[in-house]
Scaffold this motif. Structure first.
Motif, PDB file in Angstrom:
ATOM      1  N   GLN A  65       5.324  99.833   0.318  1.00  0.00           N
ATOM      2  CA  GLN A  65       4.135  99.034   0.053  1.00  0.00           C
ATOM      3  C   GLN A  65       4.263  97.610   0.579  1.00  0.00           C
ATOM      4  OE1 GLN A  65       3.597  99.762  -4.123  1.00  0.00           O
ATOM      5  NE2 GLN A  65       2.824 101.820  -3.773  1.00  0.00           N
ATOM      6  N   VAL A  66       5.481  97.059   0.575  1.00  0.00           N
ATOM      7  CA  VAL A  66       5.688  95.756   1.201  1.00  0.00           C
ATOM      8  C   VAL A  66       5.405  95.851   2.700  1.00  0.00           C
ATOM      9  CG1 VAL A  66       7.440  94.050   1.831  1.00  0.00           C
ATOM     10  CG2 VAL A  66       7.307  94.879  -0.510  1.00  0.00           C
ATOM     11  N   GLY A  67       5.907  96.930   3.337  1.00  0.00           N
ATOM     12  CA  GLY A  67       5.638  97.135   4.757  1.00  0.00           C
ATOM     13  C   GLY A  67       4.158  97.294   5.031  1.00  0.00           C
ATOM     14  N   TYR A  68       3.471  97.996   4.143  1.00  0.00           N
ATOM     15  CA  TYR A  68       2.034  98.199   4.302  1.00  0.00           C
ATOM     16  C   TYR A  68       1.287  96.874   4.230  1.00  0.00           C
ATOM     17  CZ  TYR A  68      -2.419 100.730   3.763  1.00  0.00           C
ATOM     18  OH  TYR A  68      -3.675 101.232   3.931  1.00  0.00           O
ATOM     19  N   ALA A  69       1.653  96.042   3.255  1.00  0.00           N
ATOM     20  CA  ALA A  69       1.005  94.736   3.122  1.00  0.00           C
ATOM     21  C   ALA A  69       1.228  93.890   4.375  1.00  0.00           C
ATOM     22  CB  ALA A  69       1.530  94.010   1.882  1.00  0.00           C
ATOM     23  N   LEU A  70       2.466  93.871   4.896  1.00  0.00           N
ATOM     24  CA  LEU A  70       2.759  93.083   6.082  1.00  0.00           C
ATOM     25  C   LEU A  70       2.076  93.669   7.319  1.00  0.00           C
ATOM     26  CD1 LEU A  70       4.265  90.673   7.247  1.00  0.00           C
ATOM     27  CD2 LEU A  70       6.265  92.149   7.578  1.00  0.00           C
ATOM     28  N   GLY A  71       2.046  95.001   7.418  1.00  0.00           N
ATOM     29  CA  GLY A  71       1.376  95.644   8.537  1.00  0.00           C
ATOM     30  C   GLY A  71      -0.103  95.330   8.558  1.00  0.00           C
ATOM     31  N   MET A  72      -0.719  95.314   7.380  1.00  0.00           N
ATOM     32  CA  MET A  72      -2.138  94.958   7.313  1.00  0.00           C
ATOM     33  C   MET A  72      -2.353  93.516   7.749  1.00  0.00           C
ATOM     34  SD  MET A  72      -3.792  96.832   3.996  1.00  0.00           S
ATOM     35  CE  MET A  72      -2.519  96.325   2.850  1.00  0.00           C
TER      36      MET A  72
END
Length: 402
Positions: A65-72
């Motif tokens: 989810q951290v990766g998802y937030a940064l990817g967004m």
């Protein structure tokens, strides 16, 4: 942001979307976002494979989810300045490679890295949602967003069911090989089916990123929606991260496949999203958000007081998913109307906040379960929902004063 940034008429805006296109967008969103949630019913199995504690294996969800937030934050704004078909197809190929990395993980450290990579590249749904809002008729925007978001939430919930069953039958690594194959197939389908799209604005990438801070300062509604989204999705993650550990213990003693079937229960709540979307087209979304937040709080009361009864646990899951999904759809209906030329950036701010809250919720859920058990999980999740209600109440009072 310079004055040269202006919305470009695609020639289709305002003409609406066919049911077939809406369905394709919903399915694509669901299949894409499912990658983030395959791990949750498998956490206990993964923990046993690496001799890891619930707290250690809980970081798998957190890093995703951290990766998802940064990817967004880094990729989704590109939807305003880049051709979307090529962007979507490229990202689907990248997430396929990340899924292979997870399937081949031989240590927790490598798995953390692969989990981050999966989240970082699984941002296609957040490019699709503002695209759907852009192409929908203004009077149908809430309904269209609700339908696409239903597909997205079906992906979130059914991912748990599928991964739980596959994990029991073939092992957790097989789930990720299968998911990688799906992403490659989907990349080809999307490249063939999606029309080429013109950029919404003309700007440099750095300028685009800086403009998001201006949007946050400019729109109080965006700030409120983002805080509520963070708290609500945090509570959602608290529950789903901990549920597998709860169900495999007394009095249930369920396997990962049975735990995954609870995703099917949540689909009942997700099915109500189009209804909420239609209501958002007719009723003030801010008023609906307050009701839906209180509904979500009720679900944690049910979990805490009657969680050891399967009937009440199932009822709570339905209410939780309806409340979370309904709140998100209502918030998105509000924020997409703020600035049509900035929908991808507005969606970035909102969803980065939402999934940052989700990553915190995953960590808090694992910690609460390890430290205080099921009661701690319910109090933690309920506390986050109460925080969302406090934000909603404060904004409502502020609006009345002005």
């Amino acid at each position: 942001m310079t004055s040269s940034i202006a919305e470009i008429d695609s020639g289709r805006q305002g003409r609406g979307l066919s049911r077939g296109i809406i369905l394709i967008l919903a399915i694509t969103s669901g299949l894409g976002v499912a990658n983030l949630y395959y791990n949750q019913p498998l956490l206990a199995d993964i923990g046993r494979a690496f001799s890891a504690s619930p707290g250690e294996v809980g970081y798998v969800s957190m890093f995703t989810q951290v990766g998802y937030a940064l990817g967004m934050l880094l990729f989704v704004p590109l939807g305003d300045i880049r051709e979307k078909r090529s962007l979507i197809s490229l990202l689907l190929v990248c997430v396929a490679l990340s899924l292979v990395g997870f399937a081949e993980s031989r240590s927790l450290g490598w798995m953390y890295f692969a989990s981050f990579a999966i989240g970082f590249t699984t941002v296609v749904p957040q490019i699709i949602v503002p695209l759907a809002a852009q192409l929908a008729k203004p009077e149908e925007r809430g309904k269209v967003i609700g339908t696409v978001m239903s597909g997205l939430l079906f992906g979130v919930l059914l991912a748990r069911t599928v991964s739980g069953i596959v994990g029991d039958l073939l092992g957790w690594r097989s789930m990720y090989w299968i998911a990688a194959a799906f992403m490659l197939i989907l990349a080809l389908i999307m490249y063939r089916l999606l029309p080429a799209s013109k950029p919404m604005v003309s700007a440099h990438y750095g300028e685009l990123l800086r403009s998001m801070l201006q949007l946050v300062r400019k729109y109080a509604t965006l700030r409120e929606a983002s805080l509520i989204g963070a708290c609500m999705f945090g509570s959602f993650s608290v529950f789903w991260t901990s549920l597998t550990f709860f169900l495999e213990g007394p009095p249930y003693h369920y396997t990962s496949s049975i735990a995954g079937l609870f995703g099917l229960v949540g689909v009942t709540g997700a099915a109500g999203a189009p209804v909420v979307g239609r209501l958002a087209d007719r009723v003030a979304p801010q008023r609906m958000i307050g009701v839906l937040v209180l509904l979500t709080l009720l679900s944690f009361v049910l979990f805490g007081l009657t969680g050891f009864s399967i009937a009440f646990l199932i009822s709570g899951v339905v209410i939780l998913d309806l409340g979370i999904q309904g709140t998100q759809v209502s918030n998105q209906a509000r924020i997409y109307a703020l600035d049509p030329a900035a929908r991808s950036r507005i969606n970035t701010v909102f969803m980065v906040s939402t999934f940052a809250g989700g990553s915190i919720g995953s960590t808090l859920g694992s910690f609460a379960w390890h430290t205080w058990g099921w009661t701690g999980v319910c109090l933690t999740g309920g506390g986050l929902v109460f925080a969302a209600f406090a934000v909603w109440s404060a904004h409502r009072l502020s609006s009345r004063k002005h």
